[in-house]
Design a protein around this motif. Structure first.
Motif, mmCIF file in Angstrom:
data_model
loop_
_atom_site.group_PDB
_atom_site.id
_atom_site.type_symbol
_atom_site.label_atom_id
_atom_site.label_comp_id
_atom_site.label_asym_id
_atom_site.label_seq_id
_atom_site.Cartn_x
_atom_site.Cartn_y
_atom_site.Cartn_z
ATOM 1 N N HIS A 35 1.064 -1.073 0.025
ATOM 2 C CA HIS A 35 0.066 0.265 0.031
ATOM 3 C C HIS A 35 0.693 1.274 0.045
ATOM 4 C CE1 HIS A 35 -3.007 -2.566 0.826
ATOM 5 N NE2 HIS A 35 -2.652 -2.913 1.912
ATOM 6 N N ILE A 36 0.166 2.318 -1.105
ATOM 7 C CA ILE A 36 1.686 3.248 -1.118
ATOM 8 C C ILE A 36 1.397 4.807 -0.375
ATOM 9 C CG2 ILE A 36 2.559 4.527 -2.849
ATOM 10 C CD1 ILE A 36 3.722 1.504 -2.833
ATOM 11 N N ARG A 37 1.548 4.659 1.318
ATOM 12 C CA ARG A 37 0.989 5.796 1.531
ATOM 13 C C ARG A 37 1.677 7.061 0.651
ATOM 14 N NH1 ARG A 37 3.841 8.379 6.138
ATOM 15 N NH2 ARG A 37 5.453 6.713 5.363
ATOM 16 N N HIS A 38 0.811 8.012 0.749
ATOM 17 C CA HIS A 38 1.298 9.338 0.195
ATOM 18 C C HIS A 38 0.812 10.191 2.288
ATOM 19 C CE1 HIS A 38 2.266 9.279 -3.641
ATOM 20 N NE2 HIS A 38 1.092 7.884 -4.017
ATOM 21 N N ALA A 39 1.157 11.495 2.062
ATOM 22 C CA ALA A 39 0.598 11.789 2.407
ATOM 23 C C ALA A 39 -0.280 12.727 3.314
ATOM 24 C CB ALA A 39 1.564 14.228 2.676
ATOM 25 N N ASP A 40 -1.445 13.054 2.568
ATOM 26 C CA ASP A 40 -2.609 12.683 2.769
ATOM 27 C C ASP A 40 -3.699 11.378 2.424
ATOM 28 O OD1 ASP A 40 -2.533 12.887 0.490
ATOM 29 O OD2 ASP A 40 -3.592 15.027 -0.185
ATOM 30 N N VAL A 75 -3.685 6.890 1.012
ATOM 31 C CA VAL A 75 -3.248 5.521 0.966
ATOM 32 C C VAL A 75 -3.927 5.107 -0.573
ATOM 33 C CG1 VAL A 75 -2.352 3.601 1.417
ATOM 34 C CG2 VAL A 75 -2.457 5.600 3.031
ATOM 35 N N VAL A 76 -2.398 4.397 -1.199
ATOM 36 C CA VAL A 76 -3.021 4.097 -2.422
ATOM 37 C C VAL A 76 -3.263 2.458 -2.111
ATOM 38 C CG1 VAL A 76 -2.826 3.073 -5.012
ATOM 39 C CG2 VAL A 76 -2.368 5.937 -3.842
ATOM 40 N N VAL A 77 -4.732 1.848 -2.070
ATOM 41 C CA VAL A 77 -4.200 0.058 -2.362
ATOM 42 C C VAL A 77 -3.811 -0.763 -2.532
ATOM 43 C CG1 VAL A 77 -5.353 -1.624 -0.691
ATOM 44 C CG2 VAL A 77 -6.228 0.881 -0.517
ATOM 45 N N ASP A 78 -2.945 -1.402 -2.763
ATOM 46 C CA ASP A 78 -2.103 -2.039 -3.015
ATOM 47 C C ASP A 78 -3.500 -3.544 -2.890
ATOM 48 O OD1 ASP A 78 -1.736 -5.109 -4.974
ATOM 49 O OD2 ASP A 78 0.394 -4.921 -3.364
ATOM 50 N N PHE A 79 -4.507 -4.264 -4.302
ATOM 51 C CA PHE A 79 -5.515 -5.152 -4.365
ATOM 52 C C PHE A 79 -5.233 -6.284 -4.636
ATOM 53 C CE2 PHE A 79 -8.565 -1.219 -4.054
ATOM 54 C CZ PHE A 79 -8.726 -1.281 -3.241
ATOM 55 N N GLU A 80 -4.527 -6.840 -5.762
ATOM 56 C CA GLU A 80 -3.644 -7.969 -5.779
ATOM 57 C C GLU A 80 -3.063 -8.695 -5.813
ATOM 58 O OE1 GLU A 80 -2.932 -6.615 -10.339
ATOM 59 O OE2 GLU A 80 -3.769 -5.548 -11.060
ATOM 60 N N GLU A 139 3.133 14.126 -6.881
ATOM 61 C CA GLU A 139 2.686 13.458 -5.482
ATOM 62 C C GLU A 139 3.815 12.780 -5.041
ATOM 63 O OE1 GLU A 139 0.325 13.149 -1.739
ATOM 64 O OE2 GLU A 139 -0.551 12.896 -3.679
ATOM 65 N N ILE A 140 5.483 13.479 -3.900
ATOM 66 C CA ILE A 140 5.677 12.483 -4.210
ATOM 67 C C ILE A 140 5.792 11.113 -2.541
ATOM 68 C CG2 ILE A 140 8.221 11.798 -2.347
ATOM 69 C CD1 ILE A 140 9.142 14.244 -3.682
ATOM 70 N N PRO A 141 5.991 9.627 -3.325
ATOM 71 C CA PRO A 141 5.171 8.621 -1.715
ATOM 72 C C PRO A 141 6.089 9.096 -1.044
ATOM 73 C CG PRO A 141 6.267 8.113 -3.851
ATOM 74 C CD PRO A 141 6.098 8.891 -4.108
ATOM 75 N N MET A 142 5.591 8.281 0.128
ATOM 76 C CA MET A 142 6.002 8.988 1.997
ATOM 77 C C MET A 142 6.687 7.435 1.965
ATOM 78 S SD MET A 142 5.756 11.946 2.243
ATOM 79 C CE MET A 142 7.193 12.263 3.806
ATOM 80 N N GLY A 143 6.078 6.246 1.319
ATOM 81 C CA GLY A 143 6.559 5.128 2.143
ATOM 82 C C GLY A 143 5.515 4.154 1.540
ATOM 83 N N ILE A 144 5.337 2.931 1.857
ATOM 84 C CA ILE A 144 5.100 1.148 1.499
ATOM 85 C C ILE A 144 4.519 0.877 2.559
ATOM 86 C CG2 ILE A 144 5.154 -1.186 0.189
ATOM 87 C CD1 ILE A 144 6.939 0.535 -2.115
ATOM 88 N N VAL A 145 3.283 0.208 2.420
ATOM 89 C CA VAL A 145 3.731 -0.620 4.031
ATOM 90 C C VAL A 145 2.861 -1.302 3.198
ATOM 91 C CG1 VAL A 145 1.706 -1.020 6.024
ATOM 92 C CG2 VAL A 145 1.966 1.778 5.176
#
Length: 83
Positions: free
Chosen positions: A7-12, A14-19, A51-57
């Motif tokens: 899951h890609i975490r941005h400042a505001d 999260v882009v969820v990885d469903f696959e 937007e620069i991603p802040m992390g990956i969960v």
């Protein structure tokens, strides 16, 4: 092989990885997350204004939190060095 979700975490948001993706273990998933975050940051910097991603969960196949890779872990060179 186990399935892990990045899951890609941005400042505001999260882009969820469903696959998800299959890895032999969490160590392999962690290494891939580091490489993926580096690529995402590089791409965002080249596309000025993106937007620069802040992390990956990382979540496991049960949906449980496994680990979080932040930008400082993936790209330690961007963290200011304290003396």
């Amino acid at each position: 092989m186990a399935t892990y979700y990045f899951h890609i975490r941005h400042a505001d948001h999260v882009v969820v990885d469903f696959e998800g993706s299959a890895f032999p273990d969490l160590t392999a998933a962690r290494q891939e997350a580091i490489e993926t975050l580096r690529e995402l940051v590089r791409h965002a910097l080249m596309k000025r204004g993106q937007e620069i991603p802040m992390g990956i969960v990382i979540h496991d196949e049960r949906g449980a939190w496994a680990e979080e890779i932040d930008i400082a872990t993936a790209i330690p060179e961007i963290v200011p060095r304290l003396r």
